[in-house]
Design an enzyme around this catalytic site. Structure first.
Site, PDB file in Angstrom:
ATOM      1  N   GLU A   1     -25.039 -20.570 -47.554  1.00 26.46           N
ATOM      2  CA  GLU A   1     -24.217 -20.888 -46.384  1.00 26.46           C
ATOM      3  C   GLU A   1     -24.895 -21.998 -45.604  1.00 26.46           C
ATOM      4  OE1 GLU A   1     -24.476 -20.267 -42.805  1.00 26.46           O
ATOM      5  OE2 GLU A   1     -26.598 -19.785 -42.964  1.00 26.46           O
TER       6      GLU A   1
ATOM      7  N   HIS B   1     -23.036 -18.629 -39.843  1.00 29.85           N
ATOM      8  CA  HIS B   1     -23.103 -19.034 -38.440  1.00 29.85           C
ATOM      9  C   HIS B   1     -21.796 -18.796 -37.690  1.00 29.85           C
ATOM     10  CE1 HIS B   1     -26.650 -21.016 -40.040  1.00 29.85           C
ATOM     11  NE2 HIS B   1     -27.014 -21.394 -38.831  1.00 29.85           N
TER      12      HIS B   1
ATOM     13  N   SER C   1     -30.139 -18.476 -40.887  1.00 29.02           N
ATOM     14  CA  SER C   1     -30.381 -19.902 -40.695  1.00 29.02           C
ATOM     15  C   SER C   1     -31.807 -20.253 -41.120  1.00 29.02           C
ATOM     16  CB  SER C   1     -30.083 -20.287 -39.240  1.00 29.02           C
ATOM     17  OG  SER C   1     -29.979 -21.678 -39.084  1.00 29.02           O
TER      18      SER C   1
END
Length: 322
Positions: free
Chosen positions: A227, A295, A103
């Site tokens: 992503e 995630h 992230s």
């Protein structure tokens, strides 16, 4: 025995989620891991763990410790890019370490890859978010992490696609019920096999460093891994178009698109892969999508800058030279 030092470069998750934090620490300690707390552990400054200077100092303190083997983020957030100019990359070049996170930690991982390329950078689990998860997903995440993180230099490591996955938002602190288990499958467009040096991470984070010295130079034929999570269709289109406008799609030889947890299609019925294909228009780039380093759970640890071979038909990814 491996020692992991952990830091909070954005969200103050160790203060916000003490129950999950403790569960994560216990899990890793039971695996024989020694944990070293960053200086901002348990602290909070509204939307972040501390000032820019304090967050950089926390990370540098772990970098300077000879007894720390791996430096791991506790979770993501929004502003890790704020601290990059204050990180001691000169020291890292002569004292390399392994960095791991996902992230918002993408900003740090790519900065390390560009500024201290002798370090190992792993797009993988974050302490609280990942190892505070419940079985069976936490065990599968650990198994993939251990294979990559403890691999010797030059070793080739293969990981299978998980049999099941979930993005259900349950059980953050206390266990409520088992998460749904969705049968897993990697899909492809153009070619089921992609090979090349892998670069990328969280797309929503990448735009905070894309034109800076902290973003590694993309070479012709690289495999772009991207992503995202909890974004809507409009944001996803914007971010894909950013890559196109930056000329990145003109260089890469293939794209690996991770699963998008809790995606909001804004009523359009479109998936992230549909939006990506529209942005690419007539540019034909082979794509493997719904990859499991993202995630969702479980998570495959993915070494950035590694030579990568991924096969959507066999559901296997192999990494070398990391």
């Amino acid at each position: 025995m491996t020692t992991i030092g952990y830091f909070s470069s954005s969200t103050a998750i160790t203060a916000l989620s003490p129950i999950r934090f403790q569960r994560a620490k216990t899990y890793l300690e039971n695996k024989g891991i020694t944990l070293i707390a960053g200086s901002l552990t348990g602290k909070s400054d509204f939307y972040r763990s501390g000032s820019i200077q304090a967050r950089a100092a926390e990370l540098n303190q772990l970098i300077y410790r000879d007894d720390v083997d791996i430096i791991m983020s506790t979770i993501g957030g929004s502003n890790t890019n704020s601290i990059l100019s204050d990180i001691d990359f000169d020291y890292l070049r002569s004292h390399p370490k392994t960095f791991v996170g996902y992230s918002d930690a993408t900003a740090l991982l790519l900065a390390v890859a560009s500024q201290a390329s002798n370090c190992r950078v792993l797009y993988g689990p974050a302490l609280v978010a990942s190892f505070g998860e419940w079985p069976p997903y936490v065990d599968e995440t650990w198994e993939a992490f251990a294979k990559i993180a403890f691999a010797k230099r030059g070793e080739s490591v293969s990981l299978p696609a998980p049999a099941f996955w979930s993005d259900e938002a349950l059980n953050w602190n206390e266990f409520q019920k088992p998460k749904q288990r969705r049968p897993n499958h990697w899909s492809y467009i153009g070619s089921p096999v992609l090979k090349g040096r892998l670069i990328g991470g969280n797309l929503n984070t990448m735009y905070g460093i894309l034109s800076s010295k902290f973003f590694p130079k993309i070479q012709s034929g690289d495999v772009l891994f991207i992503e995202d999570a909890e974004k809507d269709a409009a944001t996803v289109e914007k971010n894909f178009a950013m890559l196109k406008n930056a000329g990145i799609f003109d260089l890469v030889g293939g794209i690996i698109l991770g699963k998008h947890a809790a995606f909001d299609d804004c009523g359009s019925g479109r998936r992230p892969i549909d939006i990506l294909l529209e942005v690419l228009a007539d540019k034909k780039i082979p794509i493997i999508y719904d990859y499991d380093s993202c995630h969702t759970v479980p998570m495959l640890t993915t070494p950035l800058m590694a030579e990568t071979s991924i096969d959507a038909l066999t559901g296997k990814v192999t990494f070398t030279d990391f």
